[in-house]
Design a protein around this motif. Structure first.
Motif, PDB file in Angstrom:
ATOM      1  N   GLU A 171       7.346 -39.762   5.985  1.00 16.21           N
ATOM      2  CA  GLU A 171       6.304 -40.368   5.168  1.00 16.21           C
ATOM      3  C   GLU A 171       6.811 -40.642   3.753  1.00 16.21           C
ATOM      4  OE1 GLU A 171       2.988 -37.743   5.324  1.00 16.21           O
ATOM      5  OE2 GLU A 171       2.478 -38.245   7.393  1.00 16.21           O
ATOM      6  N   ALA A 172       7.605 -39.728   3.207  1.00 14.59           N
ATOM      7  CA  ALA A 172       8.151 -39.908   1.863  1.00 14.59           C
ATOM      8  C   ALA A 172       9.148 -41.057   1.841  1.00 14.59           C
ATOM      9  CB  ALA A 172       8.818 -38.626   1.384  1.00 14.59           C
ATOM     10  N   ASP A 173       9.979 -41.173   2.885  1.00 10.65           N
ATOM     11  CA  ASP A 173      10.945 -42.278   2.957  1.00 10.65           C
ATOM     12  C   ASP A 173      10.227 -43.621   3.051  1.00 10.65           C
ATOM     13  OD1 ASP A 173      13.086 -40.590   2.765  1.00 10.65           O
ATOM     14  OD2 ASP A 173      13.448 -40.491   4.945  1.00 10.65           O
ATOM     15  N   GLU A 174       9.163 -43.703   3.853  1.00 11.14           N
ATOM     16  CA  GLU A 174       8.410 -44.951   4.000  1.00 11.14           C
ATOM     17  C   GLU A 174       7.749 -45.331   2.685  1.00 11.14           C
ATOM     18  OE1 GLU A 174       5.716 -44.267   7.206  1.00 11.14           O
ATOM     19  OE2 GLU A 174       7.274 -44.345   8.742  1.00 11.14           O
ATOM     20  N   ALA A 175       7.221 -44.343   1.973  1.00 11.57           N
ATOM     21  CA  ALA A 175       6.543 -44.619   0.701  1.00 11.57           C
ATOM     22  C   ALA A 175       7.531 -45.158  -0.337  1.00 11.57           C
ATOM     23  CB  ALA A 175       5.860 -43.359   0.176  1.00 11.57           C
ATOM     24  N   ILE A 186       8.905 -27.241  12.031  1.00 11.52           N
ATOM     25  CA  ILE A 186       9.995 -28.212  11.973  1.00 11.52           C
ATOM     26  C   ILE A 186       9.435 -29.621  12.095  1.00 11.52           C
ATOM     27  CG2 ILE A 186      12.074 -29.048  13.140  1.00 11.52           C
ATOM     28  CD1 ILE A 186      12.646 -26.155  13.927  1.00 11.52           C
ATOM     29  N   GLU A 187       8.497 -29.834  13.043  1.00 17.93           N
ATOM     30  CA  GLU A 187       7.897 -31.153  13.223  1.00 17.93           C
ATOM     31  C   GLU A 187       7.152 -31.580  11.960  1.00 17.93           C
ATOM     32  OE1 GLU A 187       5.447 -31.087  16.696  1.00 17.93           O
ATOM     33  OE2 GLU A 187       7.126 -30.589  18.013  1.00 17.93           O
ATOM     34  N   ARG A 188       6.434 -30.660  11.327  1.00 18.20           N
ATOM     35  CA  ARG A 188       5.663 -30.981  10.127  1.00 18.20           C
ATOM     36  C   ARG A 188       6.602 -31.381   8.976  1.00 18.20           C
ATOM     37  NH1 ARG A 188       1.855 -33.385   7.786  1.00 18.20           N
ATOM     38  NH2 ARG A 188       1.149 -32.449   5.867  1.00 18.20           N
ATOM     39  N   GLU A 189       7.717 -30.675   8.822  1.00 23.50           N
ATOM     40  CA  GLU A 189       8.684 -31.020   7.778  1.00 23.50           C
ATOM     41  C   GLU A 189       9.292 -32.399   8.020  1.00 23.50           C
ATOM     42  OE1 GLU A 189      11.606 -27.991   7.253  1.00 23.50           O
ATOM     43  OE2 GLU A 189      10.117 -26.467   6.741  1.00 23.50           O
ATOM     44  N   GLN A 190       9.619 -32.714   9.279  1.00 23.54           N
ATOM     45  CA  GLN A 190      10.172 -34.024   9.599  1.00 23.54           C
ATOM     46  C   GLN A 190       9.150 -35.121   9.335  1.00 23.54           C
ATOM     47  OE1 GLN A 190      11.425 -33.595  13.665  1.00 23.54           O
ATOM     48  NE2 GLN A 190      13.427 -32.707  13.098  1.00 23.54           N
ATOM     49  N   GLN A 191       7.898 -34.854   9.631  1.00 21.47           N
ATOM     50  CA  GLN A 191       6.846 -35.827   9.399  1.00 21.47           C
ATOM     51  C   GLN A 191       6.683 -36.086   7.901  1.00 21.47           C
ATOM     52  OE1 GLN A 191       3.016 -34.530  10.830  1.00 21.47           O
ATOM     53  NE2 GLN A 191       2.743 -36.453  11.986  1.00 21.47           N
ATOM     54  N   ILE A 192       6.727 -35.069   7.091  1.00 21.93           N
ATOM     55  CA  ILE A 192       6.601 -35.220   5.631  1.00 21.93           C
ATOM     56  C   ILE A 192       7.777 -36.031   5.080  1.00 21.93           C
ATOM     57  CG2 ILE A 192       6.680 -33.936   3.448  1.00 21.93           C
ATOM     58  CD1 ILE A 192       5.061 -31.742   4.858  1.00 21.93           C
ATOM     59  N   GLU A 193       8.992 -35.759   5.586  1.00 20.35           N
ATOM     60  CA  GLU A 193      10.172 -36.486   5.133  1.00 20.35           C
ATOM     61  C   GLU A 193      10.094 -37.968   5.484  1.00 20.35           C
ATOM     62  OE1 GLU A 193      13.605 -34.547   6.706  1.00 20.35           O
ATOM     63  OE2 GLU A 193      13.333 -32.766   5.458  1.00 20.35           O
TER      64      GLU A 193
END
Length: 160
Positions: free
Chosen positions: A134-138, A125-132
């Motif tokens: 990072e994608a929003d910031e990009a 769950i933490e890894r999925e939130q981290q990926i999301e």
């Protein structure tokens, strides 16, 4: 006639057009021939009725000839279609494909109801939130870049 010829629209157009040409030619010939004969008998014939009438009769005869040719062509097509018969499609043998003999084994059965209730590990769950995030910031950073790639700054510019 075969069933294919009965359903053929061009064939029926040929038949109807040929009959129409014959009818138009007969009417033209009879009308002008009658007028020319009547005026010649009573002595009131003019050059227009005599010489023009002859031209109209020739035109009507040409229409009759074209219509007769069309009817003969339609009859010839009907005879040919009955002699040749309807084309029958023969089944084609299919060659075996290269992957037809590959055995993939039994397919796994999926339980659609149980798939949603499976427990998820907290680190996933933490890894999925981290990926999301990072994608929003990009995407936010890409949206603010100008045409030359630099990050845009807010300035007050008055354009006249």
């Amino acid at each position: 006639m075969t069933r294919a010829l009965n359903r053929s629209l061009p064939f029926w157009i040929l038949v109807v057009a040929s009959i129409g040409l014959i009818a138009a030619g007969v009417l033209t010939v009879l009308d002008h021939l009658g007028t020319m004969t009547a005026t010649l008998k009573d002595g009131s014939a003019t050059g227009l009725e005599v010489y023009g009438g002859q031209s109209w009769i020739v035109l009507g005869s040409a229409l009759i000839g074209a219509g007769a040719l069309g009817v003969l062509l339609a009859l010839a097509l009907a005879v040919l279609s009955t002699l040749l018969g309807a084309a029958t499609a023969q089944p084609v043998d299919r060659a075996p494909l290269a992957f037809d003999d590959v055995d993939l084994g039994p397919e796994p059965e999926l339980d659609p109801e149980g798939a949603l209730d499976a427990p998820v590990a907290p680190h996933e769950i933490e890894r999925e939130q981290q990926i999301e995030t990072e994608a929003d910031e990009a995407t936010t950073e890409e949206a603010q870049k100008g045409s030359n790639g630099s990050i845009a700054t807010a300035t007050k510019i008055s354009v006249k």
